[in-house]
Design a protein around this motif. Sequence first.
Motif, mmCIF file in Angstrom:
data_model
loop_
_atom_site.group_PDB
_atom_site.id
_atom_site.type_symbol
_atom_site.label_atom_id
_atom_site.label_comp_id
_atom_site.label_asym_id
_atom_site.label_seq_id
_atom_site.Cartn_x
_atom_site.Cartn_y
_atom_site.Cartn_z
ATOM 1 N N THR A 180 -17.240 0.337 4.056
ATOM 2 C CA THR A 180 -16.077 0.001 4.880
ATOM 3 C C THR A 180 -16.322 0.264 6.360
ATOM 4 O O THR A 180 -16.001 -0.584 7.212
ATOM 5 N N ALA A 229 -6.515 3.394 3.683
ATOM 6 C CA ALA A 229 -6.901 2.060 3.216
ATOM 7 C C ALA A 229 -5.891 1.021 3.695
ATOM 8 O O ALA A 229 -6.267 -0.098 4.088
ATOM 9 N N GLY A 230 -4.596 1.388 3.674
ATOM 10 C CA GLY A 230 -3.584 0.483 4.208
ATOM 11 C C GLY A 230 -3.783 0.217 5.679
ATOM 12 O O GLY A 230 -3.560 -0.904 6.162
ATOM 13 N N THR A 244 0.802 -1.226 0.000
ATOM 14 C CA THR A 244 0.000 0.000 0.000
ATOM 15 C C THR A 244 0.837 1.279 0.000
ATOM 16 O O THR A 244 0.484 2.242 -0.690
ATOM 17 N N GLU A 291 -7.181 -8.215 4.625
ATOM 18 C CA GLU A 291 -8.432 -8.238 3.853
ATOM 19 C C GLU A 291 -8.610 -6.937 3.073
ATOM 20 O O GLU A 291 -8.457 -5.846 3.611
ATOM 21 N N GLN A 292 -8.977 -7.037 1.766
ATOM 22 C CA GLN A 292 -9.162 -5.868 0.916
ATOM 23 C C GLN A 292 -10.554 -5.788 0.298
ATOM 24 O O GLN A 292 -10.893 -4.781 -0.326
ATOM 25 N N ASP A 293 -11.360 -6.811 0.465
ATOM 26 C CA ASP A 293 -12.702 -6.859 -0.130
ATOM 27 C C ASP A 293 -13.674 -6.082 0.756
ATOM 28 O O ASP A 293 -13.921 -6.463 1.908
ATOM 29 N N ASP A 349 -12.693 -4.154 -4.443
ATOM 30 C CA ASP A 349 -11.405 -4.110 -3.755
ATOM 31 C C ASP A 349 -11.124 -2.667 -3.345
ATOM 32 O O ASP A 349 -11.157 -1.762 -4.184
ATOM 33 N N ILE A 350 -10.848 -2.432 -2.073
ATOM 34 C CA ILE A 350 -10.701 -1.067 -1.557
ATOM 35 C C ILE A 350 -9.595 -0.311 -2.285
ATOM 36 O O ILE A 350 -9.728 0.889 -2.571
ATOM 37 N N LYS A 351 -8.510 -0.983 -2.646
ATOM 38 C CA LYS A 351 -7.420 -0.303 -3.333
ATOM 39 C C LYS A 351 -7.735 -0.077 -4.813
ATOM 40 O O LYS A 351 -7.299 0.918 -5.402
ATOM 41 N N ILE A 373 -6.546 -2.318 5.886
ATOM 42 C CA ILE A 373 -6.023 -3.640 5.520
ATOM 43 C C ILE A 373 -5.160 -4.201 6.644
ATOM 44 O O ILE A 373 -5.222 -5.396 6.973
#
Length: 654
Positions: free
Chosen positions: A433, A347-348, A245, A357-359, A301-303, A351
Motif C-alpha cells: 500500500t 484503510a478508509g 468503512t 480504490e481498494q485493490d 482487497d485492503i478491507k 480509500i
Amino acid sequence: MTDLLIKLIPVFPLLAVILNGLAGNRYSHETAHRLAWGSVGLSFLCTIGVFADLLQTGGAREVIAYQWIFGGDLTVNLAYLVDPLTCAMLLVVTGVGLLIHVYSVGYMHGESGFTRFFTYMNLFMVSMLLLVMGNNYLVLFIGWEGVGLCSYLLIGYYYDKVSAAKAASKAFVVNRIGDAGFLLAIFLVFINFKTLDYTKVFAQVGQLSPEMATAIALCLLVGAVGKSAQIPLYTWLPDAMEGPTPVSALIHAATMVTAGVYMIVRNHAIFDLSPTALTIVGLIGGLTALFAATIGLVQTDIKRVLAYSTVSQLGYMFLGCGIGAYTAAIFHLMTHAFFKALLFLSAGSVIHALSGEQDIRKMGGLSSKIPWTHRLFLIGTIAIAGIPPFAGFWSKDEIMAHAFTHHQYLLYGMAAVGAFLTSFYMFRLAYLTFYGRSRMDHHTEEHVHESPMVMIAPLMVLGLLSLAGGFIGFPPEHGWLHQFLAPVAGIAGEHEVGTGLVLTLMMIATGIAFLGWGLAHYLYSLSPAAPDRWAAKTQSIYTTLLNKYYVDELYDFLFVEPTKKWGLLLDWFDRTVIDGMVRAVGHLAELGAAGSTWIEKHVIYGGLNVIGYGNHLMARQWRQLQSGMVHHYAAIIVAGLFLLAIVVQFIVQR
C-alpha cells in the motif's frame, strides 16, 4: 446519582435515533451528525462517571429501569448490571464508538443517505449498550438481535448495490443460525433455574449436572460462534466489507463481533463446569486463528485482508476463553478494538484518498503522499503483529503464554503459527500500500490527497491507544486490568510461573513477529518479483487460498442451492395443488348455482353481496390507518401500550 448515569447511557443515542430517524430530513446534515456523535459523547461521559464510581466503591450495581414481564415463574426487568466486566465493555463501546462517529462525519460527507447512516449507527450503539449492560439473558438477547438488525442495515447501506444487498442478507441469515442455539440456551437456563437474572443463575450454578452444564454451554457457544464469526459460521464477516468503512470499524472490528467473547466470559461459571465445552471453545478459536490467517496471506482487497485478520484475532480471544484465560481474552478484546479500529479507519483514509480504490495491487508509493495515514497505519500494523511495546503484543503474548504454561501445546502451536502469519500478511499489506513504486493509474495519482483533520484526529487517538494501551495489562497476568476484572473473570494463573519462562516466551513471541516482518520485507521490498515466482510454483495452493478454500462454494452446494430447489418445489405445489383446489371449489360453486332455483340464487347471492359490501365499507375505514407515515405508526403503538397497561392494571387490581 450513579444510578441515573447508568440509566442515561443508552438513552442519549436512543434520543438521537428518534430525532434523526423521524425528523432528520427537516434539518441540515451538520445538525444530524452533531446529534449522532454528541449523543455517543454524552454516553461516554456517563460511562466515565460510572467507571470512576466503581473504582471507589467496588462491587457490582444493579439498576432497574422498568418492571417489564411478570407472571407465573417468569419475572424479567429491563435492568442493568454494572460490574468491572460491564465497565470494560462500556469504555470500549462508547469510547471507540465516539471516535468512529467523529471520523464518519468526514468519510460520509456528501452521501445522499447521510442522516440515515447516522440513525443506523446510533441504533447500533443502543443495541450494543443493552447487550453489555443487561442484567439478564432476555435483555442481552434483545441487544444481541438489535446489533444483528443494525448489521444488516449498515452492511446493506448501499441497498441499490447487488453485492451489498447479498452481503447483508448473508450476515442476517448466518447470524440467525447462531441465534437459534442461543435461544435454546436461554430456554435451558430458565428450565433449570426458573430465572433469567445473571446473579441468581450464577449463585445456583453448582446444582447443574455436568451433562446439563455442557448442553447449556454448547448452545451458548453456537450463538457466540455465529456472532463472532468463528468456524464454521465465519463466512458472513468478510462479505460484510461491502458496507462503508466506518461500519467495518465499528461493528466488525471493535464491538459487535466481540459480543460472543463477552457472552462466554459473562457465563464462564457455566463453562467452567464443562471441560468438554471449554476444549471445544479452545479448538474452535485455535483453528479459526490459523485458518483465517492463511486466507489473509493472498487477499488483494485492503478491507478483506483486515476482515480475515479480524476473524483470526477473534480466534485468539476464543482460544483464551477455552483455556480459562478469561481476563486475557477481554484484554485482547480491548487492544484489538484499538488497533483494528485504527487499521480499518486508516484503510478508509487510503480509500478516500484514492477515490474509492481498494485493490492493493493498484496502490504503492503512498507514504509520501498521505504521510499521516501512513504513520498511523504503520502503528496499527506493528500493534497487531505483536511487536513490543505496542498494545497487541501484551494481550496476544499473554494468551499464548497461558496456553504453554498450562500444557495446551497444540493450541500454543496454532497460536504461534497464526502470529507469524499475521505479522507477515499485515506487513505485506503495508508494503504493497505505502512503499515501492506507484501502481496507480495517472488520473488517480494526480488526485491523491490526505484526509481532513476530522478523519485524522480520531486516528491519532487510536494510534496512541494502540501504542500504549497494552500497559493496562502489565505485568502479564498481574496487571491493573487483571486486578480490576478479577471479581468477575478471576485470575488466569492457577500457579506461579517462573520469571525466566515468562521472559523466554515473550522473547519467542517477539521473535515470531519479527520473523514475519522480515519475510514480508524481503518479498515485498528487497525482492518484489519473488512473490509472483512463489505463486507460480505453488499455483494450486495459491489458488485455493485466493478462493478462500472454496468454503462459500461448498456452502452454496450443500445448503443454498438445495434450499432454492425446495423453494421452487413448494412454489409449484402452491400454484398447482393449493390454487387448484381453490379453483375447483369455485367451479363447483358455479355448477351448484347453475342448477339451483331462482330464490336460492337470489337469497344466497344477495346475502353474500350484503356481507361483501359491509366488508368493503369496513376496509375503506380501516385502511386509513395504513398511512405509510412512521410517526403515525409510532403513535398507534404508544396508544396501544397505554391501553395494554390499563388492562393489565385492571386485572392486577381485580
